[in-house]
Scaffold this active site. Structure first.
Site, mmCIF file in Angstrom:
data_model
loop_
_atom_site.group_PDB
_atom_site.id
_atom_site.type_symbol
_atom_site.label_atom_id
_atom_site.label_comp_id
_atom_site.label_asym_id
_atom_site.label_seq_id
_atom_site.Cartn_x
_atom_site.Cartn_y
_atom_site.Cartn_z
ATOM 1 N N ARG A 228 -3.503 -32.902 37.440
ATOM 2 C CA ARG A 228 -2.755 -32.822 36.184
ATOM 3 C C ARG A 228 -2.258 -34.215 35.814
ATOM 4 N NH1 ARG A 228 -5.195 -29.051 35.634
ATOM 5 N NH2 ARG A 228 -4.593 -26.851 35.414
ATOM 6 N N HIS A 276 -12.145 -35.753 32.102
ATOM 7 C CA HIS A 276 -11.800 -34.380 32.487
ATOM 8 C C HIS A 276 -13.060 -33.576 32.834
ATOM 9 C CE1 HIS A 276 -8.348 -31.278 32.018
ATOM 10 N NE2 HIS A 276 -9.212 -30.882 32.952
#
Length: 313
Positions: A228, A276
């Site tokens: 994260r 990502h």
């Protein structure tokens, strides 16, 4: 016949419209599956297959729904939704897990072996004596021992690395030195030649890796963050990189995505940005996870991967 609302984007529906019915059929489930853009009476919906990027934000009309089954591993975008009273299950998918393990292992090995150094020094100079230590002599710390962190830690240990794992609450994993709590975090960071962060996004983990905590890492440590973006304080990381305290950072997740073109991470010589891609939910395998949970609910069995909303994951 259970009625299932597919509450994700139209692109998601394109990816799942064949494999999800097939997975349900394999479980012997005859169901009515309707995408949210086609509409279904909320009072008739038994299950909601959900992605935070989709249009559904108010769950209060779905009074009959027995579960909300997320297509995402992270639930920080939904867990605080006050209208959500139904049981919430996060995605724990074999395909996603394997993707994460392969990303982490690949980048750990690249830095362990110094591949970046040799790639940057193709200059005709024979640099003998730069062989890497054995994996057993390299300490790797994994922050977060959920499904993904556990899988990555176990794979790194199988390769031979000296692996330390840290989690908020105590865990036991064969072959892994497991630490917990504030004292355990300090010890885990002090030992981390390579640090892998796979923590969920919660109030307790946000900004966890600030300047004081980054200062505990050994000089020249490498940070891999496929978890994260909010765990790392960007400014503190940049300062540690500029000072040479952190040797390199490989970052796959960010506070703002896509990462803005002007962000200093892009141009920093000690930062590698990946967009990502460390772990993606794969429709074929994720559909089987959704179908399994619906089959369990229909049989009166406990749901898998239930989210503890007090913890946020």
């Amino acid at each position: 016949m259970p009625r299932i609302l597919f509450a994700a984007t139209e692109d998601d529906w394109h990816d799942y419209r064949h494999c999800l019915p097939r997975a349900l059929q394999e479980k012997g489930i005859q169901a009515e599956l309707v995408p949210v853009h086609e509409g279904m009476d909320p009072a008739l919906v038994d299950y909601i297959v959900y992605a935070p990027a989709g249009p559904l934000q108010d769950f209060s009309p779905y009074t009959k729904a027995r579960a909300v089954l997320s297509l995402w591993a992270g639930v920080e975008k939904i867990v605080g939704n006050a209208s959500l009273t139904q049981p919430l299950c996060r995605m724990v998918d074999h395909g996603l897990e394997r993707g994460m393990v392969e990303w982490v292992l690949g980048h750990v090995m690249a830095h362990h072996l110094g591949i970046g150094f040799f790639a940057a020094h193709q200059d005709g100079v024979w640099r003998n004596g730069h062989a890497a230590p054995l994996a057993s002599d390299r300490k790797v710390t994994v922050l977060g021992l959920g499904a993904l962190g556990r899988a990555c830690a176990k794979m790194l240990a199988q390769v031979g690395f000296n692996v330390i794992g840290w989690s908020r609450s105590p865990k036991e994993i064969e072959g892994i030195t497991c630490l917990s709590g504030d004292a355990g975090l300090k010890e885990a960071l002090i030992e981390a030649e390579i640090l892998v962060t796979l923590l969920p996004q919660t109030p307790q983990t946000t900004n966890l890796l600030d300047a004081p905590h980054l200062g505990l890492l050994p000089e020249g440590a490498v940070i891999l963050n496929p978890g994260r973006g909010t765990v790392l304080v960007d400014e503190a990381l940049l300062a540690a990189l500029d000072a040479g305290e952190i040797g390199h950072a490989v970052l796959d997740v960010f506070r703002v995505e896509p990462l803005p073109a002007a962000h200093p991470f892009w141009a920093h010589p000690r930062v590698t940005v990946t967009p990502h891609i460390a772990a993606a939910t794969r429709p074929e395998t994720a559909s089987r996870v959704i179908a399994e949970n619906i089959a369990r609910a229909e049989a009166g069995q406990p749901l898998l991967h239930l989210v503890d909303r007090t913890r946020g994951y």
